[in-house]
Write an enzyme that holds these catalytic residues in place. Structure first.
Site: not given
Length: 486
Positions: A317, A341, A345
């Site tokens: 991420s 990733k 979100q």
């Protein structure tokens, strides 16, 4: 059922289906579990509920009918909250997105603790991968790291109770617990043919996220900044420690994000603004319509000194945002391909302390590449020594001379990593292996038998974990340091 209650259910479900269409401001997030966005980000959402309810899909009435049917006819009493939260969970499950989830008030409280100063648990970031609770990375110096948990380990059960069918938040709730309490995880590791148990004593997990070191390489002062998470104050810590290293006259820098599972997107943005000049974006965000927004720094030029970035399969991420931006800016990335990733979100409060965490965006590299499920490939690929990848030893009866077993090969790998000479590492317990085991037992003051029983196996594991945690034979770091001055 009263009309008022039915209307509340209908409006809630309408909001869930349609309430994310508007633009939300606040903090953009990019890890396996994220903080709530600003409360102001929800402004207008509740005001639009009545309007959205008017455009609710016709089939939504089926949900209300199901609710009514259960409430009026089911054999046992069912709590309204249970039904409504179950409906929310069901909708999110159909997305087949491991990063979109519902968190009730208690789960949200637990999550918020994880981006604050400290929390209690085993200290590991987890994700849901193909329906399995999967370790993304253990936190530095945490019980999980000390117990030898690794990226991509799958947690099958907790204290003998299967995690099958639980969502990520439910699984995490079982893994976490009070300081001093013990938990037994059943773990499946790709390199091991059978699952094994890991016993961990939970502890307080401090969220200290930046560590610095100074080494002399080829006569040059070289800074190392290890970033273990992108938490609330990480950018401030990173900037302060970078300033301190620069005042000491560093001539090169290694940024180490191995085992870093990610964190807050705005934090990694602040860090990239220190390195990526204004003539290229440090990040692009793509919305559900495919519209891309590039983000730029105001930095006039790159640092005068060379920089390398260290990554591994536990870098995820926000770590990947940093790594790929540095890579596309021309810096070397050393290690192994990262987790992969590439989504962002946001956590949207529902007004009662509960939250829906939903995937809103893709994040793209400066050049527009999406690394989701692919990861960031290093410019210089380097694995650690084999013993870094050895597995815990699960045995019932001792292993000894002339036996063959996959687990014996794992034992031989450990012995070799500890500088004993087992003679071979193919799983056959040779005379050389007997000699190596005896030497290990003698040096560690345990009964010398030349066989590997549970006590010898446990001590082997402990010594290997200690050696790895001490950074011995860290060939990835050595490679990154050398790459600075090639």
């Amino acid at each position: 059922m009263k009309y008022g209650k039915m209307k509340i259910v209908l409006l809630l479900l309408a909001a869930l289906f349609l309430g994310f269409a508007g633009a939300y401001t606040g903090v953009k997030l990019a890890n396996q579990g994220e903080s709530t966005i600003d409360q102001s980000a929800n402004k207008g959402t509740t005001e639009k509920v009545d309007e959205q309810a008017a455009t609710t899909p016709k089939d939504m009435q089926k949900v209300v009918q199901a609710y009514t049917l259960i409430k009026q006819n089911y054999l046992k009493d069912v709590d309204d909250k249970q039904l409504i939260e179950g409906a929310i969970q069901g909708m999110l499950t159909t997305l087949e997105d491991p990063f979109s989830s519902y968190m009730d008030a208690e789960s949200m409280k637990d999550f918020n603790e994880q981006i604050e100063a400290e929390f209690e648990g085993i200290g590991a970031e987890v994700s849901m991968v193909e329906g399995k609770v999967t370790i993304v990375a253990p936190i530095k110096d945490s019980p999980a790291e000390k117990a030898g948990l690794r990226p991509n380990d799958q947690v099958l059960s907790v204290d003998g109770k299967s995690l099958e069918g639980l969502d990520l938040n439910e699984a995490v709730a079982k893994i976490r617990g009070e300081k001093g309490s013990e938990v037994v995880l059943e773990v499946k590791r790709a390199a091991a043919s059978e699952p094994f148990d890991v016993t961990i004593v939970r502890d307080t997990i401090p969220v200290e996220t930046v560590y610095n070191d100074l080494k002399t390489v080829n006569g040059k002062q070289t800074g190392i900044l290890e970033v273990t998470n992108f938490s609330e104050h990480t950018a401030e810590e990173f900037t302060e420690q970078l300033d301190s290293l620069e005042k000491k006259g560093i001539e090169g820098l290694v940024i180490d994000v191995r085992g870093n599972p990610g964190g807050l997107l705005n934090v990694v943005e602040d860090m990239l603004k220190l390195f990526i000049p204004e003539d290229m974006p440090y990040l692009q965000i793509e919305d559900q319509n495919g519209d891309k927004t590039p983000y730029y720094s105001q930095l006039k030029e790159k640092k005068e000194y060379p920089i390398t970035v260290l990554v591994d399969e536990g870098s995820a991420s926000a770590s990947e945002i940093l790594a790929v931006a540095m890579k596309e800016a021309g810096y070397d990335v050393v290690g192994q391909t990262s987790f992969g990733k590439g989504t962002v979100q946001q956590a949207v409060p529902l007004g009662d302390g509960s939250t829906i965490k939903l995937t809103f965006y893709k994040w793209l590299s400066p050049k527009g590449n999406w690394i989701n499920e692919k990861g960031v490939e290093p410019t210089i690929e380097k694995k650690q020594p084999d013993y870094y990848y050895s597995n815990p030893i699960q045995i019932d009866d001792p292993f000894g001379f002339d036996q063959s077993d996959e687990k014996i090969g794992n034992i031989q790998k450990m012995l070799s990593g500890l500088d004993y000479e087992p003679g071979r590492e193919d799983g056959y317990f040779s005379k050389e292996t007997v000699k190596a085991v005896k030497e290990f037992q003698q040096k560690n003051d345990i009964k010398v038998t030349g066989e590997v029983d549970k006590k010898t196996a446990g001590l082997l594991e402990t010594k290997i974990v200690e050696k790895i945690r001490n950074g011995e034979d860290d060939v990835q770091l050595d490679t990154a340091l050398k790459a600075l001055y090639k």
